[in-house]
Motif scaffolding. Structure first.
Motif, PDB file in Angstrom:
ATOM      1  N   PHE A 192      36.260  36.905  42.362  1.00 26.90           N
ATOM      2  CA  PHE A 192      35.730  37.455  41.114  1.00 26.90           C
ATOM      3  C   PHE A 192      36.608  37.095  39.919  1.00 26.90           C
ATOM      4  N   ARG A 193      36.017  37.247  38.737  1.00 32.63           N
ATOM      5  CA  ARG A 193      36.760  37.093  37.496  1.00 32.63           C
ATOM      6  C   ARG A 193      37.123  38.480  37.012  1.00 32.63           C
ATOM      7  N   CYS A 194      38.372  38.670  36.648  1.00 28.42           N
ATOM      8  CA  CYS A 194      38.807  39.973  36.169  1.00 28.42           C
ATOM      9  C   CYS A 194      38.037  40.335  34.895  1.00 28.42           C
ATOM     10  N   PRO A 195      37.408  41.538  34.869  1.00 23.60           N
ATOM     11  CA  PRO A 195      36.652  41.939  33.677  1.00 23.60           C
ATOM     12  C   PRO A 195      37.563  42.199  32.476  1.00 23.60           C
ATOM     13  N   HIS A 196      38.839  42.328  32.733  1.00 22.98           N
ATOM     14  CA  HIS A 196      39.775  42.627  31.647  1.00 22.98           C
ATOM     15  C   HIS A 196      40.406  41.366  31.073  1.00 22.98           C
ATOM     16  N   CYS A 197      40.956  40.493  31.945  1.00 22.06           N
ATOM     17  CA  CYS A 197      41.668  39.319  31.421  1.00 22.06           C
ATOM     18  C   CYS A 197      40.999  37.993  31.804  1.00 22.06           C
ATOM     19  N   ASP A 198      39.893  38.062  32.562  1.00 19.02           N
ATOM     20  CA  ASP A 198      39.128  36.874  32.910  1.00 19.02           C
ATOM     21  C   ASP A 198      39.811  35.952  33.931  1.00 19.02           C
ATOM     22  N   ALA A 199      40.888  36.425  34.551  1.00 21.07           N
ATOM     23  CA  ALA A 199      41.566  35.584  35.546  1.00 21.07           C
ATOM     24  C   ALA A 199      40.741  35.525  36.826  1.00 21.07           C
ATOM     25  N   GLN A 200      40.793  34.389  37.492  1.00 19.81           N
ATOM     26  CA  GLN A 200      40.075  34.193  38.751  1.00 19.81           C
ATOM     27  C   GLN A 200      40.891  34.838  39.881  1.00 19.81           C
ATOM     28  N   ASN A 201      40.262  35.723  40.646  1.00 19.15           N
ATOM     29  CA  ASN A 201      40.953  36.398  41.751  1.00 19.15           C
ATOM     30  C   ASN A 201      40.253  36.113  43.065  1.00 19.15           C
ATOM     31  N   PHE A 202      41.023  36.024  44.116  1.00 18.63           N
ATOM     32  CA  PHE A 202      40.464  35.751  45.426  1.00 18.63           C
ATOM     33  C   PHE A 202      41.113  36.669  46.455  1.00 18.63           C
ATOM     34  N   ARG A 203      40.280  37.378  47.248  1.00 11.86           N
ATOM     35  CA  ARG A 203      40.804  38.292  48.260  1.00 11.86           C
ATOM     36  C   ARG A 203      40.160  37.997  49.598  1.00 11.86           C
ATOM     37  N   HIS A 204      40.944  38.103  50.639  1.00 11.93           N
ATOM     38  CA  HIS A 204      40.395  37.946  51.976  1.00 11.93           C
ATOM     39  C   HIS A 204      41.039  38.988  52.868  1.00 11.93           C
ATOM     40  N   ARG A 205      40.250  39.941  53.365  1.00 17.70           N
ATOM     41  CA  ARG A 205      40.804  41.000  54.205  1.00 17.70           C
ATOM     42  C   ARG A 205      39.884  41.264  55.375  1.00 17.70           C
ATOM     43  N   SER A 206      40.479  41.589  56.510  1.00 21.42           N
ATOM     44  CA  SER A 206      39.648  41.904  57.671  1.00 21.42           C
ATOM     45  C   SER A 206      39.241  43.381  57.634  1.00 21.42           C
ATOM     46  N   GLU A 207      40.036  44.223  56.985  1.00 14.19           N
ATOM     47  CA  GLU A 207      39.665  45.630  56.880  1.00 14.19           C
ATOM     48  C   GLU A 207      38.975  45.863  55.523  1.00 14.19           C
ATOM     49  N   GLU A 208      38.566  47.116  55.286  1.00 12.01           N
ATOM     50  CA  GLU A 208      37.815  47.371  54.072  1.00 12.01           C
ATOM     51  C   GLU A 208      38.686  47.419  52.816  1.00 12.01           C
ATOM     52  N   PHE A 209      38.049  47.175  51.698  1.00  7.46           N
ATOM     53  CA  PHE A 209      38.729  47.286  50.408  1.00  7.46           C
ATOM     54  C   PHE A 209      38.599  48.730  49.944  1.00  7.46           C
ATOM     55  N   HIS A 210      39.698  49.331  49.501  1.00  9.30           N
ATOM     56  CA  HIS A 210      39.595  50.668  48.920  1.00  9.30           C
ATOM     57  C   HIS A 210      39.725  50.627  47.414  1.00  9.30           C
TER      58      HIS A 210
END
Ligand SMILES: [Zn+2]
Ligand SMILES: [Zn+2]
Length: 157
Positions: free
Chosen positions: A5-23
């Motif tokens: 996703f793109r950060c709604p605040h600073c527009d930086a590109q972020n990438f996450r990969h997790r096997s468990e859930e995101f909180h």
């Protein structure tokens, strides 16, 4: 689950990969964060965008268009080389082989859930229950975005 996703605040590109859930979802460059209301480890259970909370998500093949185009271009180049050396059967064969490989690649690529509003991409799990792209919905969000931009421009400060 994978999330891009793109950060709604600073527009930086972020990438996450997790096997468990995101909180919670956070931005690595500015520290923006948002709690996740319905944590799930799998994108198939998502009913809203993890980044902006929007309920309209559409399903797309996680297949970068640039790869598909490069592939087609490579096939065309090789094919015209064969054509140049007077090998029409080869030329045709190469084109067909590349087209077939393109189809196979597309078929085995996993699906990704894209948010109409912020464009965040969520992947992981079987997403076949989710709807595919809808032009009317996309248009609605495009208009909404334009109105927001207009409002931001006309308001002082
Ligand atoms: Zn940020
Ligand atoms: Zn979103």
């Amino acid at each position: 689950m994978k999330l891009q996703f793109r950060c709604p605040h600073c527009d930086a590109q972020n990438f996450r990969h997790r096997s468990e859930e995101f909180h919670r979802i956070n931005c690595e460059s500015c520290g923006w964060e948002r709690p996740v209301t319905q944590p799930s480890a799998d994108a198939s259970q998502l009913s809203e965008c993890l980044v902006c909370g929007n309920h309209d998500l559409w399903r797309q093949k996680d297949f970068p268009q640039s790869i598909g185009l490069t592939f087609v271009a490579a096939g065309a180049t090789l094919s015209s080389i064969a054509w140049y050396y007077h090998r029409p059967v080869w030329a045709l064969g190469i084109l067909l082989a590349f087209a077939a490989a393109d189809l196979v690649l597309f078929a085995i690529m996993p699906d990704v859930l894209v948010c109409y509003r912020c464009g965040a991409r969520h992947s992981g799990g079987d997403l076949s229950e989710h709807p595919t792209f809808d032009h009317e919905t996309a248009e609605k969000y495009r208009q909404q975005k334009l109105r927001l931009e207009e409002a931001a421009k006309s308001s002082p400060g």
